[in-house]
Design a protein around this motif. Sequence first.
Motif, PDB file in Angstrom:
ATOM      1  N   VAL A 217      46.025  30.095  36.284  1.00  0.00           N
ATOM      2  CA  VAL A 217      44.821  30.396  35.549  1.00  0.00           C
ATOM      3  C   VAL A 217      45.525  30.812  34.102  1.00  0.00           C
ATOM      4  O   VAL A 217      46.148  31.746  34.104  1.00  0.00           O
ATOM      5  N   GLU A 218      45.197  30.114  32.872  1.00  0.00           N
ATOM      6  CA  GLU A 218      45.781  30.452  31.897  1.00  0.00           C
ATOM      7  C   GLU A 218      45.013  31.377  30.806  1.00  0.00           C
ATOM      8  O   GLU A 218      43.836  30.925  30.452  1.00  0.00           O
ATOM      9  N   GLU A 219      45.600  32.296  30.274  1.00  0.00           N
ATOM     10  CA  GLU A 219      45.047  33.080  29.272  1.00  0.00           C
ATOM     11  C   GLU A 219      43.450  33.372  29.638  1.00  0.00           C
ATOM     12  O   GLU A 219      42.394  33.185  28.953  1.00  0.00           O
ATOM     13  N   PRO A 220      43.215  34.211  30.806  1.00  0.00           N
ATOM     14  CA  PRO A 220      41.805  34.330  31.116  1.00  0.00           C
ATOM     15  C   PRO A 220      41.149  35.402  30.286  1.00  0.00           C
ATOM     16  O   PRO A 220      39.800  35.275  30.481  1.00  0.00           O
ATOM     17  N   ILE A 221      41.699  36.039  29.533  1.00  0.00           N
ATOM     18  CA  ILE A 221      40.832  37.380  28.979  1.00  0.00           C
ATOM     19  C   ILE A 221      41.288  37.476  27.494  1.00  0.00           C
ATOM     20  O   ILE A 221      42.297  36.975  27.185  1.00  0.00           O
ATOM     21  N   TRP A 222      40.484  38.180  26.720  1.00  0.00           N
ATOM     22  CA  TRP A 222      40.601  38.493  25.357  1.00  0.00           C
ATOM     23  C   TRP A 222      41.168  40.202  25.513  1.00  0.00           C
ATOM     24  O   TRP A 222      40.356  40.938  26.074  1.00  0.00           O
ATOM     25  N   PRO A 223      42.095  40.678  24.485  1.00  0.00           N
ATOM     26  CA  PRO A 223      42.912  39.773  23.775  1.00  0.00           C
ATOM     27  C   PRO A 223      43.986  39.196  24.678  1.00  0.00           C
ATOM     28  O   PRO A 223      44.327  39.742  25.638  1.00  0.00           O
ATOM     29  N   PRO A 224      44.550  38.407  24.081  1.00  0.00           N
ATOM     30  CA  PRO A 224      45.757  37.556  24.961  1.00  0.00           C
ATOM     31  C   PRO A 224      46.955  38.425  25.255  1.00  0.00           C
ATOM     32  O   PRO A 224      47.668  38.351  25.958  1.00  0.00           O
ATOM     33  N   GLU A 225      46.963  39.492  24.353  1.00  0.00           N
ATOM     34  CA  GLU A 225      48.360  40.567  24.126  1.00  0.00           C
ATOM     35  C   GLU A 225      47.879  41.712  25.052  1.00  0.00           C
ATOM     36  O   GLU A 225      48.791  42.605  25.161  1.00  0.00           O
ATOM     37  N   ASP A 226      46.786  41.567  25.757  1.00  0.00           N
ATOM     38  CA  ASP A 226      46.479  42.613  26.888  1.00  0.00           C
ATOM     39  C   ASP A 226      47.479  42.427  28.164  1.00  0.00           C
ATOM     40  O   ASP A 226      46.953  42.079  29.111  1.00  0.00           O
ATOM     41  N   PHE A 227      48.826  42.913  27.947  1.00  0.00           N
ATOM     42  CA  PHE A 227      49.588  42.257  28.987  1.00  0.00           C
ATOM     43  C   PHE A 227      49.559  43.064  30.213  1.00  0.00           C
ATOM     44  O   PHE A 227      49.574  42.515  31.290  1.00  0.00           O
ATOM     45  N   LYS A 228      49.043  44.524  30.040  1.00  0.00           N
ATOM     46  CA  LYS A 228      48.911  45.321  31.212  1.00  0.00           C
ATOM     47  C   LYS A 228      47.985  44.681  32.269  1.00  0.00           C
ATOM     48  O   LYS A 228      47.930  44.667  33.303  1.00  0.00           O
ATOM     49  N   THR A 229      46.634  44.326  31.473  1.00  0.00           N
ATOM     50  CA  THR A 229      45.686  43.931  32.266  1.00  0.00           C
ATOM     51  C   THR A 229      46.009  42.653  32.872  1.00  0.00           C
ATOM     52  O   THR A 229      45.401  42.215  34.047  1.00  0.00           O
TER      53      THR A 229
END
Length: 363
Positions: A217-229
């Motif tokens: 699943v690609e880039e599920p959430i905003w913002p894309p740079e929320d790497f921890k989530t």
Amino acid sequence: MTTIARIDTIRLDIPLGDHYDGPRVKPRGWTQRDVLLVRVETADGIVGWGEAFAYACATATEAAVRDMFAPRLIGEACDDIAALSREMQRQLHIQGRYGITIFAWSGIEMALWDAAAKRTGVSLATLLGGRRRGSVPAYASLVRYGGVREVRDVATKAIAEGYRDVKLHEIAYDPIAAGRDAVGRDVRLTTDVNCNWSIEQAEEMLPKMRDLGLYWVEEPIWPPEDFKTLADLEQQFGVALASGENACTAFQFQELIPAVTFVQPSVTKIGGILEFMKVVDAARLVGKVVMPHSPYFGPGWWATLQLAAHAPEIGLIEYLYIESAGEVGKDIPLPKKGMIHIPDTPGLGFEPDFDAIDKFRVG
């Protein structure tokens, strides 16, 4: 010493179709491809071609090439592209470390590598250290349709053409499930959410994606740079996540690579060839597979293929599954039964089709 003599841009709008002519749940959105070619000529007469990211931002990216970079670069030595990249990023960081600034530099840097490889008479893959394969698997990357019937019909068409990997751009469950029904369980299916889910929606949808057996699943959430989530979601739900098309420079990937299973640099957005290869090298160290973002049909497409010829860490190549009204390069290497033959000609292998350029040129 080789110096830069001239930098030009060519902006193109190329109409496209999306393989579906029946009734739609929602009006069709995407009707043309925005392409920005960058032409760099060196003082010894070598011409290199690059492509800068231009989707809905071609005017801004072109202005950045013309007004921010060209005045700094004309007359500068370009034998050491790595040093020049560091210097350009340093000089222009006040205009923005990421986004338009790096998109513009990506196109110029790519053209410099094309010229450098042509100067030595070898392909980019060979210049980077060796051509390790002559073909690479591709996946059909469908546009977003939003409806069950549309997804089912187009996914079925892609499978009939020999693709064994299909990516949707759907965000609702029913169209994604329709895609799975269409391709069966023997085909790897993914979906690109384009950052449309909230964290709560991702927590609701990811178990369903796991049940459908999605490959990622690609880039599920905003913002894309929320790497921890992203890392937390992948660990919690056991669904492979992919990300990286919106990350710029290898520096951002230092946090991204540990967070997801599949890493997705885009050569037209990240800063060009060297920044892309830094990501490949970093991914190799931790055993991650690189799945490039590459919905391009100009030098960015050829460059991605050359990188894949050189780097076995690259898994699948993204092929935007559309019907194009024309191609900007001659003899474009397209997938056949899900495989792409990679040219072994000097430079990127891109040779402009000036008849097509004249037909689709803007301005």
